[in-house]
Scaffold this active site. Structure first.
Site, PDB file in Angstrom:
ATOM      1  N   SER A  58      53.328  40.580  63.519  1.00 48.47           N
ATOM      2  CA  SER A  58      52.685  39.270  63.475  1.00 48.47           C
ATOM      3  C   SER A  58      52.488  38.854  62.028  1.00 48.47           C
ATOM      4  CB  SER A  58      51.333  39.320  64.190  1.00 48.47           C
ATOM      5  OG  SER A  58      50.382  39.943  63.345  1.00 48.47           O
ATOM      6  N   LYS A  59      52.021  37.647  61.876  1.00 48.78           N
ATOM      7  CA  LYS A  59      51.823  37.059  60.552  1.00 48.78           C
ATOM      8  C   LYS A  59      50.988  37.985  59.647  1.00 48.78           C
ATOM      9  CE  LYS A  59      52.946  33.638  58.178  1.00 48.78           C
ATOM     10  NZ  LYS A  59      54.335  33.756  57.830  1.00 48.78           N
ATOM     11  N   ARG A  60      50.049  38.708  60.265  1.00 52.74           N
ATOM     12  CA  ARG A  60      49.207  39.632  59.487  1.00 52.74           C
ATOM     13  C   ARG A  60      50.043  40.625  58.692  1.00 52.74           C
ATOM     14  NH1 ARG A  60      47.117  43.563  62.234  1.00 52.74           N
ATOM     15  NH2 ARG A  60      48.172  42.964  64.156  1.00 52.74           N
TER      16      ARG A  60
END
Ligand code: GLU
Length: 472
Positions: free
Chosen positions: A246-248
């Site tokens: 994910s973006k994280r």
């Protein structure tokens, strides 16, 4: 129902839905399909799944083309637009209807919702069972209807997956899914199958988030008597912490990797290794990947994204790349990262210096940092670090060195001899002279070796830069 034999000419595809950017997972799926087809003299097709009109803008589709082009994943023929196939999708739904493989369902949204509510309250399966499945056509109202495929109700459906193995689904878990909605629009599930069949796709290699869809899609293949493609559902990419990427975890769009300055060859190599392996091979060329890639090498557990590995491969690919190709690709990187383009003179300089820049550069920004000495012009104002090594004593040493460089022959051995000689005269190490020399020539502490820089820029320019530094 029979699986397409492996011996048939291979046709693979990537079928992205335009979302505004090209996800790294989509890029990897595209690469796997491309490698599989290209390694077998097959065809690799692109289909844009653009039936969601709100999201499927031209820009979003362009982002996919750009991502594919950057990665060098060339597709055969024109891209297929799923939205263009609506009439054909409807035609197939009507064929299934005519053959009794599908039926007209007049249930309204409200009736379906009410069915589910009752089923939930009574603790029964909420899978909708249409009362119209076996209804006498004489009882059909003159009203809009959806076309539902007649799902098998007993037994099992087995997905023979080349990655996951045999995956068995109890048919009781399948509903009579809608193929054509009451407004005449096809569902995604129908569109995918019709398009794959019409495009002659023999192998469907895609994320395992589509595994459950395969069971449902097989109903349509069955109903139409079409060959089921070879399935290969690949585990999704996870972040270093083992959670779904994910973006994280960092950048998700392939174009961001171009803008960070990774060469496409490194990205291909890295993505190929993300979930697929060939023995212990980590670093390989496109040719090797094409020759080696096989479905058997795809792992069953999710691969973890590892930026360090990517950087490592990137530096190896930069080191072996053709100099002119690197200059061209750096142009693409600069554009992608919104930086000014190189002038012709800068390109020529970069090309001359490339042999001493491409070693140990992890990314293009790394390489360009080392190229500062060739991309800029005198006078070189040393940055803070470089200025530190240009104290009075060092400048004195450089002033002594300058006349010695006037007439010597301009080759590495001689230059080394002269600089060593000056160092010895001052009872100091070569590095003590090389440091200020580097600061004078590059104005930076990060650069190729001083001898390489002197060879690249030549005698005249070297002397001018030394004079600038010593007279400052
Ligand atoms: N459009 C789907 C996606 O973007 C892919 C469908 C498929 O590969 O069958 O995930």
């Amino acid at each position: 129902m029979s699986a397409a034999p492996d011996a048939a000419p291979v046709v693979t595809r990537i079928a992205p839905s335009p979302t505004g950017y090209m996800h790294i997972g989509t890029a990897r799926t595209a690469l796997f399909n491309w490698l599989y087809a290209r390694g077998r003299g097959g065809r690799f097709l692109l289909r844009i799944e653009d039936t969601d009109k709100a999201r499927s803008t031209r820009e979003a589709t362009e982002a996919i083309y750009r991502g594919m082009r950057w990665l060098g994943l060339d597709w055969d023929g024109e891209p297929v637009s799923q939205a263009d196939g609506v009439a054909r999708h409807a035609e197939v739904a009507h064929q299934m209807l005519a053959a009794g493989k599908a039926y007209k369902c007049f249930s309204s949204q409200e009736e379906i919702a009410a069915f589910r509510e009752t089923a939930r309250a009574e603790g029964r399966s909420t899978l909708f069972r249409s009362p119209w499945r076996d209804a006498d056509p004489a009882t059909h109202p003159d009203a809009p209807f959806a076309i539902r495929v007649r799902a098998p109700q007993d037994g099992e459906t087995v997905i023979r997956d080349r990655v996951q193995g045999d995956v068995t689904i109890r048919n009781a878990e399948l509903d009579d899914m809608i193929c054509l909605r009451s407004d005449g629009t096809p569902t995604y599930m129908l569109a995918v199958v019709v398009d794959d069949h019409d495009m002659g796709v023999t192998h469907v290699i895609r994320g395992d988030d589509h595994l459950a869809n395969a069971a449902r899609q097989m109903m349509i293949y069955d109903a139409m008597g079409w060959d089921v493609p070879v399935w290969a559902h690949i585990p999704l990419i996870h972040g270093p912490d083992g959670k779904k990427l994910s973006k994280r975890h960092g950048a998700l769009g392939v174009e961001e990797y171009q803008a960070m300055g990774y060469p496409a060859a490194a990205m291909r190599n890295y993505l190929a290794r993300l979930g697929w392996s060939h023995g212990d091979d980590e670093f390989f060329s496109d040719e090797q990947a094409r020759a080696w890639f096989d479905l058997d090498g795809i792992g069953k557990s999710p691969a973890r994204f590892d930026t360090k590995k990517l950087e490592n491969l990137s530096s190896q690919h930069i080191a072996i790349a053709d100099d002119a190709a690197l200059v061209a690709e750096i142009g693409g990187y600069l554009a992608a990262s919104g930086q000014p383009a190189l002038s012709e003179a800068q390109k020529a300089g970069l090309l001359r210096a490339m042999y001493c820049l491409k070693d140990r550069a992890r990314t293009f920004p790394d390489l360009l940092e080392k190229a500062y000495f060739i991309l800029n012009q005198r006078p070189f104002v040393p940055d803070r670090k470089a200025a530190g090594s240009l104290d009075a004593v060092s400048r004195g040493i450089l002033a002594e060195l300058t006349p010695l460089l006037q007439d010597v022959s301009w080759n590495r051995d001689t230059l080394e001899q002269v600089v060593t000689q000056v160092a010895e005269a001052h009872d100091t190490k070569l590095g003590k002279v090389a440091q200020p020399l580097r600061a004078a020539i590059a104005g930076r502490t990060v650069s190729p070796s001083v001898f390489d820089m002197m060879l690249v820029i030549g005698r005249e320019e070297t002397l001018l830069r030394l004079k600038d530094a010593t007279s400052a």
